[in-house]
Design a protein around this motif. Structure first.
Motif, PDB file in Angstrom:
ATOM      1  N   ASP A  21       4.712  -3.954   1.086  1.00  0.00           N
ATOM      2  CA  ASP A  21       5.772  -2.962   0.873  1.00  0.00           C
ATOM      3  C   ASP A  21       5.936  -2.658  -0.611  1.00  0.00           C
ATOM      4  O   ASP A  21       6.101  -1.498  -1.010  1.00  0.00           O
ATOM      5  CB  ASP A  21       7.101  -3.469   1.440  1.00  0.00           C
ATOM      6  N   SER A  22       5.889  -3.694  -1.433  1.00  0.00           N
ATOM      7  CA  SER A  22       6.024  -3.511  -2.878  1.00  0.00           C
ATOM      8  C   SER A  22       4.859  -2.709  -3.452  1.00  0.00           C
ATOM      9  O   SER A  22       5.051  -1.812  -4.276  1.00  0.00           O
ATOM     10  CB  SER A  22       6.108  -4.880  -3.564  1.00  0.00           C
TER      11      SER A  22
ATOM     12  N   ALA B  74       3.058  -0.549  -1.891  1.00  0.00           N
ATOM     13  CA  ALA B  74       3.203   0.846  -1.451  1.00  0.00           C
ATOM     14  C   ALA B  74       4.255   1.568  -2.287  1.00  0.00           C
ATOM     15  O   ALA B  74       4.058   2.723  -2.695  1.00  0.00           O
ATOM     16  CB  ALA B  74       3.561   0.893   0.033  1.00  0.00           C
ATOM     17  N   SER B  75       5.379   0.902  -2.562  1.00  0.00           N
ATOM     18  CA  SER B  75       6.444   1.541  -3.339  1.00  0.00           C
ATOM     19  C   SER B  75       6.024   1.789  -4.783  1.00  0.00           C
ATOM     20  O   SER B  75       6.482   2.735  -5.423  1.00  0.00           O
ATOM     21  CB  SER B  75       7.710   0.682  -3.299  1.00  0.00           C
ATOM     22  N   GLU B  76       5.118   0.947  -5.301  1.00  0.00           N
ATOM     23  CA  GLU B  76       4.636   1.111  -6.669  1.00  0.00           C
ATOM     24  C   GLU B  76       3.471   2.094  -6.759  1.00  0.00           C
ATOM     25  O   GLU B  76       2.997   2.397  -7.860  1.00  0.00           O
ATOM     26  CB  GLU B  76       4.197  -0.245  -7.227  1.00  0.00           C
ATOM     27  N   GLY B  77       2.999   2.595  -5.623  1.00  0.00           N
ATOM     28  CA  GLY B  77       1.917   3.572  -5.615  1.00  0.00           C
ATOM     29  C   GLY B  77       0.525   2.979  -5.654  1.00  0.00           C
ATOM     30  O   GLY B  77      -0.462   3.719  -5.744  1.00  0.00           O
TER      31      GLY B  77
ATOM     32  N   SER C 144      -1.447   3.677  -0.683  1.00  0.00           N
ATOM     33  CA  SER C 144      -0.845   4.861  -0.068  1.00  0.00           C
ATOM     34  C   SER C 144      -0.117   4.461   1.206  1.00  0.00           C
ATOM     35  O   SER C 144      -0.471   3.468   1.858  1.00  0.00           O
ATOM     36  CB  SER C 144      -1.922   5.910   0.248  1.00  0.00           C
ATOM     37  N   GLU C 145       0.880   5.245   1.595  1.00  0.00           N
ATOM     38  CA  GLU C 145       1.644   4.908   2.795  1.00  0.00           C
ATOM     39  C   GLU C 145       0.768   4.946   4.051  1.00  0.00           C
ATOM     40  O   GLU C 145       0.892   4.067   4.911  1.00  0.00           O
ATOM     41  CB  GLU C 145       2.847   5.830   2.954  1.00  0.00           C
TER      42      GLU C 145
ATOM     43  N   GLU D 108       0.343   1.670   6.384  1.00  0.00           N
ATOM     44  CA  GLU D 108       0.665   1.680   7.807  1.00  0.00           C
ATOM     45  C   GLU D 108      -0.513   1.173   8.638  1.00  0.00           C
ATOM     46  O   GLU D 108      -0.333   0.437   9.614  1.00  0.00           O
ATOM     47  CB  GLU D 108       1.057   3.093   8.246  1.00  0.00           C
TER      48      GLU D 108
END
Length: 465
Positions: free
Chosen positions: A438-439, A441-444, A447-448, A452
């Protein structure tokens, strides 16, 4: 945007860039043969080069153009990763020598450290020295090497380079190059001399003038930055970094997407880029197959992993590395193992474990005599490692979730996607490191859509165990 492209991905990238209405310049003879239309001989905005290990590309040049090129490739496939370099090509730093080593010195540049070869400086370098250096050969984040530095400042590209406070031997330059500077309407800035490159022989005068003007603008900007920099700057740091370098790593799915782009231009076997990325010997074999075989149905063919492995490895009893990439660009080698088995789609390797500490997530103590048996299946989004003690008793199983595995002749490669599933010796199933995914993904870094996919794979493994 104008791009100069070289390396094993050149045909595919040329097609993708031209489809996106970017100009490809200074094309190689092979590219000119494969594509319709002329290719101008002009100075590019970006130079795109295959990395030495063939795992991806470096994009170097004007920061805006580099961003445009990287953005064009970002959506190639979910396992395409990119990272901006802290020490791009041409950037100038105030550095501090932290260590002298054989053949040169390690220099702290603030945002990273580089290697200054003895041949790239006129003075004896000692630990603690402070000096101005320029990045001449940046390295990808997954490399174990340091960027190569030089104390001599240069700017320019593939048509002309400008050398600061140096002597240029015009007698060794191509064709009319020795006289070009005096014939053009513009001159290099004071203190800089022009070195004309081989490609300048084929360029129009207007293109040469534009190339000289572009290089002169960067040279002037460096002069201004040097004038503004403190004379006795104590701490290492950047002086000028208006240029940019972005590194792009291609995963297995990305290489197959590049195959599709290349196949629209010329005969391309299944797994063309995947095989070429493995070894130079395999690369030559691919070219032979494509030259002599009918590959009209290659788009529907399966990647011939078993055939490639039989011919080029890995073979049983070979030693291969586990190259564990991280989404932030780092690379960790988890160790070397011996191939104990190979079938039509996978290899199994065995490692002798050293005692001390515990196994990640399992929490089990590492003991003398422990072994780890790992099975890598080409193209799978996960792989299992079974830990056993000296008596063969299972101590736990660790299933790593990652980008599709590639089993090359000397290494298994992938990028770790953080979330994993473990099975303890008592049979208990545990899913770990979702928060790290999750971290990322949030930092880029991930990719989402890729994140997933990793979550879905982890859920499938969790239910299967």
């Amino acid at each position: 945007m104008k791009a100069r492209i070289r390396g094993i991905y050149a045909t595919a990238l040329t097609r993708l860039f031209r489809e996106a209405d970017h100009a490809v310049v200074q094309a190689s003879p092979t590219i000119r043969e494969r594509f319709d239309g002329a290719f101008a001989v002009e100075e590019p905005d970006v130079a795109i080069e295959t990395t030495d290990d063939r795992q991806g590309i470096g994009v170097h040049g004007d920061s805006t153009a580099v961003n445009t090129a990287a953005t064009s490739l970002a959506s190639l496939e979910t396992d395409t990763f990119s990272w901006s370099a802290n020490m791009p090509r041409e950037a100038v730093f105030t550095g501090k020598v932290t260590e002298t080593v054989r053949g040169g010195a390690v220099v702290d540049c603030g945002s990273g450290s580089g290697f200054l070869p003895d041949s790239n400086t006129e003075h004896q370098i000692e630990e603690g020295d402070r000096l101005r250096v320029q990045v001449v050969d940046p390295v990808p984040p997954w490399s174990d090497d340091r960027p190569v530095l030089d104390t001599h400042l240069e700017v320019g590209g593939s048509l002309v380079q400008l050398v600061r406070d140096g002597s240029v031997d015009t007698s060794a330059q191509p064709g009319m190059a020795a006289n070009l500077t005096g014939l053009l309407p513009n001159d290099p800035p004071d203190g800089w001399q022009a070195r004309w490159m081989d490609a300048s022989d084929d360029a129009e005068f207007a293109a040469l003038s534009d190339a000289l003007a572009s290089a002169s603008d960067r040279a002037t900007a460096i002069d201004a930055a040097l004038s503004d920099a403190p004379e006795n700057q104590d701490e290492p740091g950047v002086v000028w970094d208006e240029s940019a370098t972005t590194w792009i790593w291609f995963g297995r799915a990305s290489r197959f997407a590049l195959d599709d782009a290349r196949r629209a231009v010329c005969s391309t076997m299944a797994g063309h880029h995947r095989i070429k990325a493995g070894s130079t010997d395999a690369s030559a074999a691919v070219e032979l197959v494509e030259a002599v075989c009918d590959l009209n149905d290659s788009a529907e063919s399966e990647f011939p992993f078993a055939t490639i492995a039989r011919q080029f490895g890995p073979h049983e009893d070979d030693e291969i590395r586990i190259v564990h990439g991280k989404p932030d660009g780092r690379r960790i080698t988890l160790g070397d193992g011996i191939v104990t088995d190979r079938d039509e789609s996978s290899v199994t390797i065995r490692r002798e474990m050293t005692p001390g500490g515990t196994y990640d997530a399992l929490g089990t103590e590492r003991r003398a005599g422990d072994t780890a048996t790992t099975k890598f299946t080409e193209g799978k989004w996960w792989y299992p490692t079974v830990y056993r003690d000296a008596n063969g008793e299972r101590r736990g199983t660790y299933v790593n979730i990652c980008t599709p595995v590639e089993v090359f002749p000397t290494a298994a490669r992938y990028i770790d996607l953080h979330v994993d599933v473990v099975k303890h010796a008592d049979g208990r199933i545990e899913r770990v490191d979702d928060a790290e995914l999750d971290s990322a993904a949030s930092e880029g870094h991930v990719s989402e859509p890729l994140a997933e996919t990793a979550r879905e794979v982890a859920s499938t493994i969790e239910n299967a165990l």
